[in-house]
Design a protein around this motif. Structure first.
Motif, PDB file in Angstrom:
ATOM      1  N   SER A  58     -56.474 -26.752 -74.100  1.00  0.00           N
ATOM      2  CA  SER A  58     -55.680 -27.930 -73.774  1.00  0.00           C
ATOM      3  C   SER A  58     -55.878 -28.281 -72.300  1.00  0.00           C
ATOM      4  O   SER A  58     -56.023 -27.388 -71.449  1.00  0.00           O
ATOM      5  N   ALA A  60     -53.688 -29.852 -70.173  1.00  0.00           N
ATOM      6  CA  ALA A  60     -52.508 -29.725 -69.310  1.00  0.00           C
ATOM      7  C   ALA A  60     -52.393 -28.369 -68.618  1.00  0.00           C
ATOM      8  O   ALA A  60     -52.214 -28.310 -67.393  1.00  0.00           O
ATOM      9  N   ALA A  68     -55.041 -28.050 -65.881  1.00  0.00           N
ATOM     10  CA  ALA A  68     -54.750 -28.934 -64.754  1.00  0.00           C
ATOM     11  C   ALA A  68     -53.593 -28.392 -63.911  1.00  0.00           C
ATOM     12  O   ALA A  68     -53.642 -28.409 -62.673  1.00  0.00           O
ATOM     13  N   VAL A  69     -52.548 -27.900 -64.593  1.00  0.00           N
ATOM     14  CA  VAL A  69     -51.396 -27.355 -63.868  1.00  0.00           C
ATOM     15  C   VAL A  69     -51.791 -26.084 -63.107  1.00  0.00           C
ATOM     16  O   VAL A  69     -51.325 -25.847 -61.985  1.00  0.00           O
TER      17      VAL A  69
END
Length: 260
Positions: free
Chosen positions: A57, A59, A62-63
């Motif tokens: 995924s 997200a 990126a986080v």
């Protein structure tokens, strides 16, 4: 061009380069061929490959990267201020050599390239310890790989700008000029401030930031970090490795040579 730079005796000091005698083009060649930087690049590519292989995924990846970007400056600020500028490493025989290599030599002669970069034996485990747990907690293996790759990438950027700050070169961009001026003050006026390299947010936050020489008094230990002849009498291990008493200023140092 590459061969001429790498074999140019006028900018080399033994196996190292003297940044105070180099231009920007020569720095790019020395930087991109330096074994430590090449190793960082390779490890970063491997990390990003692992990130892609374990990707599930966007997200969490990126986080993980964003978290490293936020945390990294604070961690390295703490390491620089409280460990590298602390006085406990040279007071223990087993860690005196480490302190000499990772920071004392750099302040004794800030223009030498080989002591500007940290030893990979120390930097890579530190980067891993800081970044991998953050990434794994957020995004598992993919997050950990992304975070470690981000840490290595940031380190490469950090080290390049660190070189710029000791280079015989006046940056064209105002923000780089200001960055360089603050770091030059750290090395040639007062080492107890301006610990940041690419960012001084932590310095502002923890009140160790100063803009010019009027901001704080000149430090008598700016070149030896407190390891003077008297300290060497009690804790001789760094001086024994150096083969000479600690200098009050680098050989041939010029406080304006690298000013922006």
């Amino acid at each position: 061009m590459i061969t001429n730079t790498l074999k140019n005796s006028s900018i080399r000091t033994g196996r190292s380069f003297d940044l105070g005698k180099m231009n920007l083009s020569q720095l790019w060649i020395a930087y991109l061929t330096y074994p430590t930087i090449v190793l960082y690049f390779v490890l970063a590519l491997v990390s990003y490959a692992l990130m892609v292989y374990n990707f599930t995924s966007f997200a969490p990846v990126a986080v993980s990267i964003a978290s490293v970007i936020l945390v990294y400056p604070l961690v390295w600020y703490g390491i620089h201020r409280f460990i590298l500028h602390g006085r406990f490493l040279y007071r223990m025989k087993w860690s005196a050599s480490l302190w000499k290599r990772i920071h004392f030599d750099h302040h004794q002669d800030p223009h030498l390239l080989d002591v500007l970069f940290g030893s990979p034996l120390n930097t890579i485990p530190t980067i891993a310890i800081v970044t991998i747990p953050i990434g794994y907690a957020i995004g598992g293996i993919a997050g950990a790989a992304a975070a470690f790759g981000a840490g290595l990438t940031i380190t490469c950027i950090y080290e390049f700008f660190h070189c710029i700050q000791h280079l015989n070169y006046k940056p064209r961009m105002g923000w780089i000029q200001r960055m360089k001026q603050r770091h030059v003050l750290h090395h040639f006026h007062n080492e107890n401030g301006n610990y940041g390299i690419t960012s001084f947010v932590a310095d502002r936050l923890f009140r160790s930031y100063y803009v010019d020489a009027r901001g704080c008094p000149r430090s008598p230990t700016v070149f030896n970090l407190g390891y003077d002849v008297n300290e060497a009498k009690h804790y001789p291990w760094v001086m024994e490795e150096t083969g000479a008493p600690p200098r009050d200023r680098p050989d041939g140092a010029n406080t304006t040579r690298n000013a922006a």
